[in-house]
Each structure stands twice: as C-alpha cells, then as structure tokens.
Enzyme design. Structure first.
Site, mmCIF file in Angstrom:
data_model
loop_
_atom_site.group_PDB
_atom_site.id
_atom_site.type_symbol
_atom_site.label_atom_id
_atom_site.label_comp_id
_atom_site.label_asym_id
_atom_site.label_seq_id
_atom_site.Cartn_x
_atom_site.Cartn_y
_atom_site.Cartn_z
ATOM 1 N N THR A 137 0.859 -1.183 0.000
ATOM 2 C CA THR A 137 0.000 0.000 0.000
ATOM 3 C C THR A 137 0.897 1.236 0.000
ATOM 4 O O THR A 137 2.088 1.146 -0.303
ATOM 5 C CB THR A 137 -1.000 -0.058 1.181
ATOM 6 O OG1 THR A 137 -1.948 1.017 1.056
ATOM 7 C CG2 THR A 137 -0.316 0.037 2.540
ATOM 8 N N ASN A 138 0.358 2.399 0.298
ATOM 9 C CA ASN A 138 1.172 3.620 0.321
ATOM 10 C C ASN A 138 0.619 4.600 1.359
ATOM 11 O O ASN A 138 -0.368 4.308 2.030
ATOM 12 C CB ASN A 138 1.244 4.252 -1.074
ATOM 13 C CG ASN A 138 -0.141 4.619 -1.582
ATOM 14 O OD1 ASN A 138 -0.824 5.462 -1.007
ATOM 15 N ND2 ASN A 138 -0.579 3.947 -2.655
#
Ligand code: CTP
Length: 215
Positions: free
Chosen positions: A23-24
């Site tokens: 994810t980020n």
C-alpha cells in the site's frame, strides 16, 4: 450545482496473503475534501475510497474498496452516469502476481520469498478512453517527488485528460495543507498553499467555471 461528480480517494491495498499487502501513505484527505466541497456546491457526489480512516462527508454516497482492481470495477459502471471524474486516489501501480489464501510462513531456510509483481490497470486512463458519449470530464492528480510541472504535463498528455492537478506527494501525504498546481493545455497556475478543504473548494470552483464555459 446540478452536476454529478465521481471521485476516487485514498490508497489501494494489494494483498500478498491474508495478513500482508502493498500500500502507500495516501491519507485520502484531498479526495474526501473534494467530495465534500462538490457536495456543498450542490453536486451529486459518489466517492470511491480505498482503505482510509475518514468520515464520509455529508450527502456523499461512498463505496469502499481495497484493491486497484476493485476500484476499477466500482468506478467503471459509475463513470457513464457522472459528468465529472476526479481521480485523487494513489492507486498502487503494482500488485503481487499471486495472492495466497493462507499466511506465508517462514520455512526455516533463512531465504526470503520472492515477490513477483503485475501492473495494475490505470483507472483514470481507462475512464478517459471511454467513448465520448459516456465519458465524464476527467481531472487527474499527479503526486510527484520532483519536476512537478514536467511530470504533470506528461500525465496530461499520456492519460489524455483536460486537467491535471499537481502536488508534491511525500510533502503532503497525511497533512492538512497542500499546494496545488493546475496544468492544462493553456498553461500552469498555482493555487496558493492552504488547507485541503479550502483548496478543494477552489478546485471545485475551477471545474465549475470550465463546465460553464462548455469544456
Ligand atoms: N491513477 C489511476 N490508476 C492507476 C494509477 C494512477 O487512476 N493505476 C491516477 C491517479 O488517481 C492520478 C493519476 O492517475 O489521478 C496520476 O497518478 P500518479 O500515481 O501520480 O501517476 P502514475 O500514472 O501512477 O505514474 P508514475 O507512478 O509513473 O508517476
């Protein structure tokens, strides 16, 4: 007022196994602020959100998704029924090529597993390629760490959208304020640094002007 706006927001989460993923750092704040500002301006708003911890703005219809492919599946049927599409989501560019149903365990060899990645679909570019009769007016975002103008202009052309909003990603993720740079075929214009809701209202006003001008 009277328009319909579809917005993507937040990160996506690409599962490796049931407990891990890619994810980020996107918080979703900018997209949620745009959804709120558009609803306040009188638009019908649908928000497709990746995994974020934010309350749904009043009057906004929200659809929660996890992965880029789920986001695309949610967005595509909605795109044709909305006049404007604003893609603020920080979609993960790659997902693990395979995702296991059981947690990957260490096998005692000291060897780490190798992850093979597959490119995710580009949601904005897919919407921008829809036939003209069903294509909403598209606004892209460009989160960059450097060379903002060059990269934003390159995305304007590559994704074939009329407006790209640039911001310096790592400096703004999770923060309440931001600086936005509007990049279109005519040139560039900076919206002064402010909190994300104020910027969202300014951006909604910009979009409204372009709509009124028959963009
Ligand atoms: N975007 C999208 N789907 C993707 C990747 C990006 O819809 N799979 C959209 C984003 O929501 C944003 C715009 O495309 O509106 C640009 O996203 P960005 O992450 O800045 O650029 P990328 O196209 O991913 O290119 P790069 O990672 O090389 O900067």
């Amino acid at each position: 007022a009277g328009r319909s706006l579809l917005v993507t927001a937040g990160p996506t989460f690409e599962a490796i196994d049931p407990v891990r993923g890619i994810t980020n750092h996107s918080s979703g704040k900018m997209g949620f602020a745009i959804a709120r500002a558009a609803a306040e301006a009188g638009a019908t708003v649908t928000l497709v959100a990746g995994p974020v911890h934010l309350p749904t703005p009043r009057g906004v219809r929200r659809i929660d998704v996890q992965s880029a492919r789920q986001m695309l599946d949610a967005v595509l049927p909605l795109a044709a029924t909305h006049g404007i599409f604003v893609a603020t989501a920080a979609v993960a560019d790659w997902r693990p090529s395979t995702s296991t149903e059981q947690k990957i365990k260490k096998d005692g060899s000291g060897q780490a597993p190798t992850l093979t990645l597959t490119e995710n679909p580009d949601i904005l570019a897919t919407v921008a390629r829809l036939p003209e009769v069903v294509r909403p007016w598209c606004v892209g975002f460009a989160a960059e760490s450097h060379d903002l103008v060059r990269h934003a202009r390159e995305k304007l052309q590559r994704k074939n959208v009329p407006l790209v909003v640039g911001n310096l990603g790592p400096a703004t993720f999770g923060r309440d304020d931001n600086t936005l740079l509007l990049v279109d075929a005519e040139g560039e214009r900076e919206l002064p640094t402010g909190d994300k809701l104020r910027l969202a209202r300014a951006l909604v006003a910009e979009i409204a002007q372009r709509m009124a001008a028959g963009a």
